[in-house]
Design a protein around this motif. Structure first.
Motif, PDB file in Angstrom:
ATOM      1  N   GLY A 196      29.738  31.349  47.295  1.00 15.30           N
ATOM      2  CA  GLY A 196      28.366  31.636  47.701  1.00 15.30           C
ATOM      3  C   GLY A 196      28.170  31.943  49.167  1.00 15.30           C
ATOM      4  O   GLY A 196      27.841  33.068  49.536  1.00 15.30           O
ATOM      5  N   PHE A 197      28.366  30.949  50.027  1.00 21.45           N
ATOM      6  CA  PHE A 197      28.127  31.147  51.455  1.00 21.45           C
ATOM      7  C   PHE A 197      29.094  32.165  52.039  1.00 21.45           C
ATOM      8  O   PHE A 197      28.697  33.049  52.807  1.00 21.45           O
ATOM      9  N   ALA A 198      30.374  32.060  51.688  1.00 20.14           N
ATOM     10  CA  ALA A 198      31.394  32.903  52.318  1.00 20.14           C
ATOM     11  C   ALA A 198      31.087  34.381  52.117  1.00 20.14           C
ATOM     12  O   ALA A 198      31.144  35.179  53.063  1.00 20.14           O
ATOM     13  N   VAL A 199      30.762  34.766  50.891  1.00 23.70           N
ATOM     14  CA  VAL A 199      30.523  36.174  50.613  1.00 23.70           C
ATOM     15  C   VAL A 199      29.195  36.630  51.208  1.00 23.70           C
ATOM     16  O   VAL A 199      29.079  37.748  51.731  1.00 23.70           O
ATOM     17  N   ALA A 225      29.627  37.224  54.915  1.00 27.76           N
ATOM     18  CA  ALA A 225      30.695  38.155  55.297  1.00 27.76           C
ATOM     19  C   ALA A 225      30.213  39.594  55.404  1.00 27.76           C
ATOM     20  O   ALA A 225      29.360  40.038  54.633  1.00 27.76           O
ATOM     21  N   LEU A 226      30.800  40.318  56.356  1.00 25.01           N
ATOM     22  CA  LEU A 226      30.682  41.773  56.362  1.00 25.01           C
ATOM     23  C   LEU A 226      31.688  42.392  55.391  1.00 25.01           C
ATOM     24  O   LEU A 226      31.427  43.427  54.772  1.00 25.01           O
ATOM     25  N   GLU A 227      32.846  41.726  55.264  1.00 26.37           N
ATOM     26  CA  GLU A 227      33.894  42.192  54.376  1.00 26.37           C
ATOM     27  C   GLU A 227      34.507  40.984  53.680  1.00 26.37           C
ATOM     28  O   GLU A 227      34.505  39.878  54.224  1.00 26.37           O
ATOM     29  N   ALA A 251      24.912  39.060  49.570  1.00 21.32           N
ATOM     30  CA  ALA A 251      24.593  38.279  48.377  1.00 21.32           C
ATOM     31  C   ALA A 251      24.947  39.019  47.100  1.00 21.32           C
ATOM     32  O   ALA A 251      25.357  38.418  46.101  1.00 21.32           O
ATOM     33  N   GLY A 252      24.822  40.335  47.115  1.00 20.10           N
ATOM     34  CA  GLY A 252      25.095  41.117  45.918  1.00 20.10           C
ATOM     35  C   GLY A 252      26.557  41.164  45.532  1.00 20.10           C
ATOM     36  O   GLY A 252      26.894  41.582  44.415  1.00 20.10           O
ATOM     37  N   ALA A 253      27.445  40.749  46.450  1.00 20.58           N
ATOM     38  CA  ALA A 253      28.877  40.816  46.176  1.00 20.58           C
ATOM     39  C   ALA A 253      29.408  39.566  45.480  1.00 20.58           C
ATOM     40  O   ALA A 253      30.554  39.562  45.024  1.00 20.58           O
ATOM     41  N   ALA A 254      28.601  38.526  45.383  1.00 18.26           N
ATOM     42  CA  ALA A 254      29.082  37.262  44.839  1.00 18.26           C
ATOM     43  C   ALA A 254      29.578  37.402  43.402  1.00 18.26           C
ATOM     44  O   ALA A 254      30.623  36.864  43.037  1.00 18.26           O
TER      45      ALA A 254
END
Length: 230
Positions: A193-196, A199-201, A218-221
Motif C-alpha cells: 500500500g504505502f510503498a507503491v 513511489a514514482l517507480e 495508488a492505481g498501481a497497487a
C-alpha cells in the motif's frame, strides 16, 4: 538519475542470488522494490550500497560508476543505508547514538536537530539507552542517524517490518516529507500500500529477477499485488 543499477548480478560466493537487475532511483523521488521473503531484495540493496560487489553489471551514482567504490566512500558521496533490524548501539543512549554520527561532521549539530524535528518522538528519549527503546523507536533512531550523514539517496530496507501501527504511520509520514524536500529514496518493502503509493517507480522482484515494473501511485497497487500473487 541519482542511483542506477545496470544488469546487476550479485550473490554470496559462487551462489548468485540476483540476476540481471536494472533499477533506477530518480532525483528527488522514491523507487520501491517489492517482493516476498527470499526474493533477493536485501541482496540487491547490499550491492547498491557497496556491501556486496556485483559479479556482473554496474552501479552508478549521480552519473559516476561506483561499482568498485567501497561502502564508506559511498557514504561520503551521499549514499545512506538503513538495514533491517532497527540497528543501534544498544549500550549508548539515543542521544549518544545520534551525536556519535554528528560529531566531527560539517553542520552535524544542525543535521541532528533536523532529524529530531522529523522524529519528535525521540526528543524525550535522548537519555534512554537505545537497547531499552521499542522496535519502532529504534527504527526512528536508525533513520535519524542515517539522515545526519547528509545523504542524497536514502536506502531503506523494510523500515516498517515488525513496527507498531502508530509508529509505522510516523515513519511513512517522515519518508513523504523527505521525498517532498527533494531526497531520493530507495525503499524495500513487502507491504504494498504505502510503498507503491509513495513511489514514482516500482519493481517487483521474484527469485532474484524483476518480474514487473511501472509507475507508482495508488492505481498501481492492484498491478503490484497481481505480480506478487497476493
Amino acid at each position: 538519475m541519482m542511483l542506477e543499477l545496470c544488469d546487476v548480478h550479485v550473490g554470496y560466493g559462487p551462489a548468485v542470488v540476483v540476476h540481471g537487475v536494472d533499477l533506477t532511483v530518480p532525483d528527488g523521488g522514491l523507487t520501491a522494490v517489492l517482493g516476498h521473503n527470499g526474493a533477493g531484495k536485501t541482496t540487491l540493496l547490499r550491492a547498491a550500497v557497496g556491501l556486496l560487489r556485483p559479479v556482473r553489471g554496474s552501479v552508478w551514482f549521480d552519473g559516476d560508476d561506483i561499482t568498485r567504490l567501497p561502502a564508506h566512500r559511498r557514504v561520503r558521496r551521499g549514499l545512506a543505508y538503513v538495514p533491517q533490524g532497527q540497528q543501534s548501539f544498544a549500550d549508548l543512549t539515543a542521544g549518544e547514538n545520534l551525536r556519535l554520527v554528528a560529531d566531527g561532521r560539517r553542520d552535524g549539530r544542525g543535521r541532528l536537530a533536523q532529524a529530531l524535528d522529523l522524529f519528535p518522538a525521540l526528543m524525550p528519549l535522548l537519555d534512554r539507552r537505545a537497547g531499552l527503546l521499542s522496535g519502532g523507536q529504534r527504527q526512528q533512531l536508525a533513520i535519524a542517524r542515517a539522515l545526519i550523514t547528509g545523504p542524497r539517496v536514502l536506502v531503506l530496507d523494510e523500515p516498517t517490518e515488525g513496527i507498531q501501527p502508530s509508529v509505522v504511520a510516523e515513519i511513512e509520514h517522515a519518508v513523504l516529507e523527505l521525498t517532498g524536500a527533494g531526497l531520493s529514496v530507495l525503499l524495500v518493502e513487502q507491504h504494498v500500500g504505502f510503498a507503491v503509493t509513495a513511489a514514482l517507480e516500482f519493481a517487483v522482484l521474484e527469485s532474484g529477477r524483476v518480474t514487473a515494473t511501472g509507475a507508482g501511485g495508488a492505481g498501481a497497487a492492484d498491478e503490484v499485488r497481481a505480480a506478487m500473487a497476493i
